[in-house]
Design an enzyme around this catalytic site. Sequence first.
Site, mmCIF file in Angstrom:
data_model
loop_
_atom_site.group_PDB
_atom_site.id
_atom_site.type_symbol
_atom_site.label_atom_id
_atom_site.label_comp_id
_atom_site.label_asym_id
_atom_site.label_seq_id
_atom_site.Cartn_x
_atom_site.Cartn_y
_atom_site.Cartn_z
ATOM 1 N N PRO A 184 -2.278 1.817 -10.412
ATOM 2 C CA PRO A 184 -3.514 1.850 -11.141
ATOM 3 C C PRO A 184 -4.422 0.710 -10.679
ATOM 4 C CG PRO A 184 -1.602 1.840 -12.602
ATOM 5 C CD PRO A 184 -1.122 1.945 -11.213
ATOM 6 N N GLU A 185 -5.603 1.066 -10.324
ATOM 7 C CA GLU A 185 -6.626 0.066 -10.006
ATOM 8 C C GLU A 185 -7.491 -0.120 -11.242
ATOM 9 O OE1 GLU A 185 -8.458 0.831 -6.166
ATOM 10 O OE2 GLU A 185 -6.804 2.118 -5.604
ATOM 11 N N ARG A 206 9.121 1.927 -10.570
ATOM 12 C CA ARG A 206 9.361 0.954 -9.496
ATOM 13 C C ARG A 206 9.502 -0.476 -10.012
ATOM 14 N NH1 ARG A 206 5.377 2.398 -4.624
ATOM 15 N NH2 ARG A 206 6.736 0.976 -3.537
#
Length: 283
Positions: free
Chosen positions: A2-3, A119
Amino acid sequence: MPELPEVETVRRGLAPVMEGKVIARVTVNRPDLRFPLPERMAERLTGARVMQLRRRAKYILCDLSSGETLLIHLGMSGRMLLSGAGIGRFHHAPPLPGRHDHVVIEMEGGARVTFNDARRFGAMDLAATAGVEDHWLLRRLGPEPLGNAFDERYLAGRLKARASAVKTALLDQTLVAGLGNIYVCESLFRAGIDPRRPAARIAAARLGALVPVIRDVLAEAIEAGGSSLRDHRRADGELGYFQHRFQVYDREGAPCPRPGCGGTVRRIVQAGRSTFFCPRCQR
DNA sequence: ATGTGTTCCTGTCCGC
DNA sequence: TGCGGACAGGAACACA
């Protein structure tokens, strides 16, 4: 990850279920994400009221009535999932904790916020709200790209001494905070700037044009609810749709979308990350 | 002080 | 189908 637009979308999704509410219970399913979770996190959160959800760069900041702020970073694959009372229509049956559901925050009234991160590049920390901007994860961040401090003068000043390619420079969070791989590629395409160009060798006028381009791309992406690639979701479970507006990102081999250009989108690797661009109209 | 490469971790996809 | 390798929205860290 996510940016900035995805993080902002998540923040907006969480705000109505968290702001003004008391945290009733916290379940921690593993001791660490990217870093160890803060000491006694569950106890420090439980009973506190969420005063405000803010965003700084790609961090969500959750200000609590206890005087502490919960910092949340989603890393590459982090999600905040909403469930429980009042969320959707078919959530009577709760909670087998799913795979990678690392932290579950239950609000008074029964809404549940689950931090899920396959992750585990994400992070959480707790720090005093006063001075949280000096937290080690935040203190070196550059200006917000949507804020007033990010302008042509600033950008030119920071880039003039940089030998690296402009693409790499814009990913540096100490230069400007919140851009990631997608939105840097898209912004440079729109601005017609070759991502390989040394940052110090871009004319001031072109940098002046780049600033509003970056703002536009981010604003449009926020408006669209962010980009949903792979596993990213908005907090409400809906998909963002900005990915349908990508002009170059993940479009290697596609014709350049600029009318009349006739070029082909290329993928190269810069500083270990994919860059997508049109070699014909980005100079 | 900048620059790059490596590393953390799991999942997915593609070619053999 | 199975297996190996490449790759994925990030960024701290070690090293030239």
